[in-house]
Design an enzyme around this catalytic site. Structure first.
Site, PDB file in Angstrom:
ATOM      1  N   ILE A  13     -49.508   6.091   4.496  1.00 28.79           N
ATOM      2  CA  ILE A  13     -48.904   4.960   4.996  1.00 28.79           C
ATOM      3  C   ILE A  13     -48.592   4.169   3.552  1.00 28.79           C
ATOM      4  CG2 ILE A  13     -49.401   2.469   6.037  1.00 28.79           C
ATOM      5  CD1 ILE A  13     -51.755   4.333   7.780  1.00 28.79           C
ATOM      6  N   ALA A  83     -56.422   2.184  -0.366  1.00 29.56           N
ATOM      7  CA  ALA A  83     -57.234   3.069  -0.938  1.00 29.56           C
ATOM      8  C   ALA A  83     -58.587   3.355  -0.009  1.00 29.56           C
ATOM      9  CB  ALA A  83     -57.592   2.952  -2.305  1.00 29.56           C
ATOM     10  N   SER A 125     -58.392  -1.122  11.173  1.00 31.77           N
ATOM     11  CA  SER A 125     -58.154  -0.052  12.360  1.00 31.77           C
ATOM     12  C   SER A 125     -58.504  -0.503  13.800  1.00 31.77           C
ATOM     13  CB  SER A 125     -58.976   1.533  11.923  1.00 31.77           C
ATOM     14  OG  SER A 125     -58.880   2.300  13.081  1.00 31.77           O
ATOM     15  N   TYR A 150     -67.107   5.939   9.247  1.00 35.13           N
ATOM     16  CA  TYR A 150     -65.699   5.656   8.779  1.00 35.13           C
ATOM     17  C   TYR A 150     -65.489   4.164   9.486  1.00 35.13           C
ATOM     18  CZ  TYR A 150     -60.874   4.962   9.091  1.00 35.13           C
ATOM     19  OH  TYR A 150     -59.675   4.117   8.758  1.00 35.13           O
ATOM     20  N   LYS A 154     -64.838  -0.206   8.199  1.00 32.24           N
ATOM     21  CA  LYS A 154     -63.699  -0.904   8.510  1.00 32.24           C
ATOM     22  C   LYS A 154     -64.447  -2.325   9.091  1.00 32.24           C
ATOM     23  CE  LYS A 154     -60.341   1.492   7.253  1.00 32.24           C
ATOM     24  NZ  LYS A 154     -59.505   1.260   5.808  1.00 32.24           N
ATOM     25  N   ARG A 296     -63.451  15.676  23.154  1.00 33.42           N
ATOM     26  CA  ARG A 296     -63.966  15.601  21.698  1.00 33.42           C
ATOM     27  C   ARG A 296     -65.011  14.668  21.522  1.00 33.42           C
ATOM     28  NH1 ARG A 296     -59.526  14.427  16.759  1.00 33.42           N
ATOM     29  NH2 ARG A 296     -59.566  12.409  17.965  1.00 33.42           N
TER      30      ARG A 296
HETATM   31  P1  NAD Z   1     -54.365   8.512   2.851  1.00 34.67           P
HETATM   32  O1  NAD Z   1     -55.493   9.429   2.657  1.00 34.67           O
HETATM   33  O2  NAD Z   1     -53.010   9.234   3.111  1.00 34.67           O
HETATM   34  O3  NAD Z   1     -54.064   7.532   1.761  1.00 34.67           O
HETATM   35  C1  NAD Z   1     -55.087   7.010   1.106  1.00 34.67           C
HETATM   36  C2  NAD Z   1     -54.830   7.016  -0.350  1.00 34.67           C
HETATM   37  O4  NAD Z   1     -55.909   6.450  -1.055  1.00 34.67           O
HETATM   38  C3  NAD Z   1     -54.984   8.473  -0.888  1.00 34.67           C
HETATM   39  O5  NAD Z   1     -53.506   8.607  -1.533  1.00 34.67           O
HETATM   40  C4  NAD Z   1     -55.933   8.689  -1.996  1.00 34.67           C
HETATM   41  O6  NAD Z   1     -55.968   9.509  -2.763  1.00 34.67           O
HETATM   42  C5  NAD Z   1     -56.323   6.902  -2.271  1.00 34.67           C
HETATM   43  N1  NAD Z   1     -57.788   6.574  -2.539  1.00 34.67           N
HETATM   44  C6  NAD Z   1     -58.820   6.933  -1.753  1.00 34.67           C
HETATM   45  N2  NAD Z   1     -60.006   6.470  -2.554  1.00 34.67           N
HETATM   46  C7  NAD Z   1     -59.385   5.861  -3.618  1.00 34.67           C
HETATM   47  C8  NAD Z   1     -60.012   5.373  -4.809  1.00 34.67           C
HETATM   48  N3  NAD Z   1     -61.606   5.143  -4.625  1.00 34.67           N
HETATM   49  N4  NAD Z   1     -59.448   5.018  -5.704  1.00 34.67           N
HETATM   50  C9  NAD Z   1     -57.964   5.105  -5.831  1.00 34.67           C
HETATM   51  N5  NAD Z   1     -57.426   5.690  -4.774  1.00 34.67           N
HETATM   52  C10 NAD Z   1     -58.210   5.954  -3.724  1.00 34.67           C
HETATM   53  O7  NAD Z   1     -54.504   7.720   4.024  1.00 34.67           O
HETATM   54  P2  NAD Z   1     -53.618   6.839   5.008  1.00 34.67           P
HETATM   55  O8  NAD Z   1     -53.216   7.585   6.360  1.00 34.67           O
HETATM   56  O9  NAD Z   1     -52.378   6.330   4.374  1.00 34.67           O
HETATM   57  O10 NAD Z   1     -54.617   5.407   5.259  1.00 34.67           O
HETATM   58  C11 NAD Z   1     -54.358   4.196   4.347  1.00 34.67           C
HETATM   59  C12 NAD Z   1     -55.122   3.405   5.131  1.00 34.67           C
HETATM   60  O11 NAD Z   1     -55.048   3.135   6.034  1.00 34.67           O
HETATM   61  C13 NAD Z   1     -56.747   3.734   4.832  1.00 34.67           C
HETATM   62  O12 NAD Z   1     -57.383   2.710   4.295  1.00 34.67           O
HETATM   63  C14 NAD Z   1     -57.048   4.036   6.241  1.00 34.67           C
HETATM   64  O13 NAD Z   1     -58.533   4.095   6.644  1.00 34.67           O
HETATM   65  C15 NAD Z   1     -56.399   3.310   6.909  1.00 34.67           C
HETATM   66  N6  NAD Z   1     -55.891   3.637   8.238  1.00 34.67           N
HETATM   67  C16 NAD Z   1     -55.458   4.599   8.627  1.00 34.67           C
HETATM   68  C17 NAD Z   1     -54.991   5.361  10.001  1.00 34.67           C
HETATM   69  C18 NAD Z   1     -54.423   6.546  10.181  1.00 34.67           C
HETATM   70  O14 NAD Z   1     -54.206   6.904  11.189  1.00 34.67           O
HETATM   71  N7  NAD Z   1     -53.835   7.264   9.075  1.00 34.67           N
HETATM   72  C19 NAD Z   1     -55.305   4.530  11.023  1.00 34.67           C
HETATM   73  C20 NAD Z   1     -56.005   3.131  10.738  1.00 34.67           C
HETATM   74  C21 NAD Z   1     -56.379   2.656   9.514  1.00 34.67           C
HETATM   75  C1  WQD Z   2     -55.472  10.918  19.365  1.00 37.96           C
HETATM   76  C2  WQD Z   2     -55.716  11.723  20.683  1.00 37.96           C
HETATM   77  C3  WQD Z   2     -57.503  13.279  20.701  1.00 37.96           C
HETATM   78  C4  WQD Z   2     -55.971  16.018  18.081  1.00 37.96           C
HETATM   79  C5  WQD Z   2     -58.281   8.473  14.682  1.00 37.96           C
HETATM   80  C6  WQD Z   2     -59.315   7.646  14.112  1.00 37.96           C
HETATM   81  C7  WQD Z   2     -58.803   6.185  13.838  1.00 37.96           C
HETATM   82  C8  WQD Z   2     -57.505   6.371  13.004  1.00 37.96           C
HETATM   83  C9  WQD Z   2     -56.595   7.521  13.623  1.00 37.96           C
HETATM   84  C10 WQD Z   2     -58.164   6.063  10.638  1.00 37.96           C
HETATM   85  C11 WQD Z   2     -57.072  11.479  20.957  1.00 37.96           C
HETATM   86  C12 WQD Z   2     -56.259  14.118  21.069  1.00 37.96           C
HETATM   87  C13 WQD Z   2     -56.150  15.069  18.727  1.00 37.96           C
HETATM   88  C14 WQD Z   2     -56.073  17.405  18.663  1.00 37.96           C
HETATM   89  C15 WQD Z   2     -56.078  16.457  20.724  1.00 37.96           C
HETATM   90  N1  WQD Z   2     -57.825   6.769  11.717  1.00 37.96           N
HETATM   91  N2  WQD Z   2     -56.230  15.034  20.078  1.00 37.96           N
HETATM   92  N3  WQD Z   2     -56.135  17.413  19.995  1.00 37.96           N
HETATM   93  O1  WQD Z   2     -58.909   9.837  17.525  1.00 37.96           O
HETATM   94  O2  WQD Z   2     -57.157   8.154  18.417  1.00 37.96           O
HETATM   95  O3  WQD Z   2     -57.835   8.002  15.915  1.00 37.96           O
HETATM   96  O4  WQD Z   2     -57.090   8.550  13.766  1.00 37.96           O
HETATM   97  O5  WQD Z   2     -58.236   4.995  10.548  1.00 37.96           O
HETATM   98  O6  WQD Z   2     -59.784   5.474  12.906  1.00 37.96           O
HETATM   99  O7  WQD Z   2     -60.361   7.650  15.180  1.00 37.96           O
HETATM  100  O8  WQD Z   2     -56.474   9.817  16.803  1.00 37.96           O
HETATM  101  O9  WQD Z   2     -54.710  11.740  16.647  1.00 37.96           O
HETATM  102  O10 WQD Z   2     -57.186  12.156  16.291  1.00 37.96           O
HETATM  103  O11 WQD Z   2     -56.280  11.728  18.469  1.00 37.96           O
HETATM  104  O12 WQD Z   2     -56.069  16.391  22.052  1.00 37.96           O
HETATM  105  O13 WQD Z   2     -55.876  18.537  18.017  1.00 37.96           O
HETATM  106  O14 WQD Z   2     -55.423  13.051  20.667  1.00 37.96           O
HETATM  107  O15 WQD Z   2     -58.557  13.686  21.667  1.00 37.96           O
HETATM  108  O16 WQD Z   2     -57.263  11.583  22.517  1.00 37.96           O
HETATM  109  P1  WQD Z   2     -57.613   8.825  17.199  1.00 37.96           P
HETATM  110  P2  WQD Z   2     -56.175  11.525  16.844  1.00 37.96           P
END
Ligand code: NAD
Ligand code: WQD
Length: 344
Positions: A13, A83, A125, A150, A154, A296
């Protein structure tokens, strides 16, 4: 141009947000320890925006390095804090890694700004809602006890931020509660780089479609939903990135709601796993090999966001639909398959 610190800016992101900040006239500065990303992403971003973003590699849990960096960069006016460690399953196996990384990095950053005003956007999240009682879920819905360390990081981080904002007065903070980010930039030059076997649905779908995985397992088909599979609010990562630019602008203008605020960042639409699969098949033109498997552990049955507040008060609304989410995810998978990022 206002300098914005993007922590985790070579991540999924963060990299997309660096692009949108540049497009909006900001100067993004990345700090990342590359624990879950690849330095080559800087070159990919340069191919998109024409300049290589300023990059500093260090761990934000390192107090001395974090403090020194902030002191050496007094012209940073805002921070977008991506991060963190973010794998739900890993956090159950190794909770201390998550509590250490996600809290120490946050607190170090905040402590570096005890005297100076700072605009601060936090990656939260929808996981904080757990299984909502009412759908679509609004920001005033109760935060429910997380089912993973995790998710707990948050929830607690939001409490830390609210108490910090209200106690010191120099922090202007918003927490963006993301729903399910998917997809990739339209150039297919940046996207999600999952380490190892993907835990999330979309990368598993695209890796199955390209042949890296034999088949997708749908986790549960007997839920109390129209087609028996779980429902989520999938949001295009570029729309999500633009929400961060809107949040910085809101903080620069002054948030009338006060020093701490939260916003749902989703589309307001829910799609089931089976509907997501069908949308991918339509967008990619490829039938997907999948089977049904057991539920799951810890999965929320259905969650999608009420985005009224984000639209009215953040001045942001998702523009891209499920087709663009799926087609961009597929284009990225094809790109990364033909151009694997060299592991340094
Ligand atoms: P990502 O792992 O791709 O990016 C996180 C980045 O932070 C990575 O590049 C990692 O190297 C860096 N990082 C981690 N710990 C660090 C530290 N201590 N110092 C410096 N750099 C550090 O993850 P993402 O999917 O881009 O998510 C970004 C943020 O959004 C996270 O906080 C995650 O919890 C949150 N988030 C993600 C999702 C999702 O589904 N991807 C959903 C909700 C919230
Ligand atoms: C989506 C749907 C699974 C994989 C998670 C974290 C959330 C955020 C986003 C960080 C669900 C189904 C998935 C597979 C499947 N991350 N699924 N087969 O669980 O909504 O959210 O990622 O912040 O905090 O909880 O996302 O993509 O894992 O799953 O059927 O191989 O797809 O059961 O219903 P989720 P997901």
């Amino acid at each position: 141009m206002s300098k914005i610190l993007v922590t985790g800016g070579t991540g999924y992101i963060g990299s997309h947000t660096v692009v949108e900040l540049h497009n909006a006239g900001y100067t993004p500065v990345i700090v990342d320890n590359l624990s879950n990303s690849n330095i080559k992403i800087l070159d990919q971003i340069e191919k998109i925006i024409g300049v290589k973003p300023e990059f500093h590699q260090f761990d934000l849990c390192d107090v001395a390095k974090t403090t020194a960096f902030i002191e050496a960069n007094p012209d940073i006016t805002g921070i977008i804090h991506f991060a963190a460690s973010k794998a739900v399953g890993e956090s159950v196996v190794d909770p201390l890694k998550y509590y250490h990384n996600n809290f120490f990095s946050l607190i170090n950053l905040l402590n570096s700004y005890r005297e100076k005003p700072i605009n601060f956007v936090f990656s939260s999240s929808c996981t904080v809602y757990g299984e909502p009682d009412v759908l679509p879920v609004t920001e005033s819905a109760p935060v429910k006890k997380s089912t993973s360390p995790y998710g707990n990081t948050k929830q607690i981080a939001e409490e830390i931020l609210e108490e910090t904002a209200n106690a010191y007065g120099n922090y202007n903070i918003v927490a963006l509660r993301y729903f399910n980010p998917v997809g990739a930039h339209e150039t297919a030059l940046i996207g999600e780089l999952p380490n190892g076997v993907p835990q999330n649905l979309l990368p598993f779908i695209t890796q199955t479609a390209i042949g890296k995985r034999e088949k997708l397992t749908v986790f549960g088909s007997d839920y109390d939903t129209p087609d028996g599979s779980c429902i989520r609010d999938y949001i295009h990562v570029v729309d999500l990135a633009k929400a961060h630019v809107a949040a910085i602008k809101l903080l620069e203008k002054g948030n009338p709601n006060g020093k701490f605020d939260v916003f749902n960042i989703g589309t307001g639409n829910g799609y089931s796993v089976l509907e997501a699969i069908k949308a991918f098949e339509k967008a990619s033109g490829k039938p997907l090999n999948y089977e049904f498997g057991p539920r799951r552990e810890g999965d929320v049955i259905q969650v999608w966001g009420d985005v009224t507040k984000s639209t009215k008060e953040l001045g942001w609304k998702a523009q891209l639909g499920i087709d663009e989410m799926m087609s961009s995810a597929w284009a990225w998978e094809q790109y990364i398959n033909e151009n694997p990022l060299p592991l340094d």
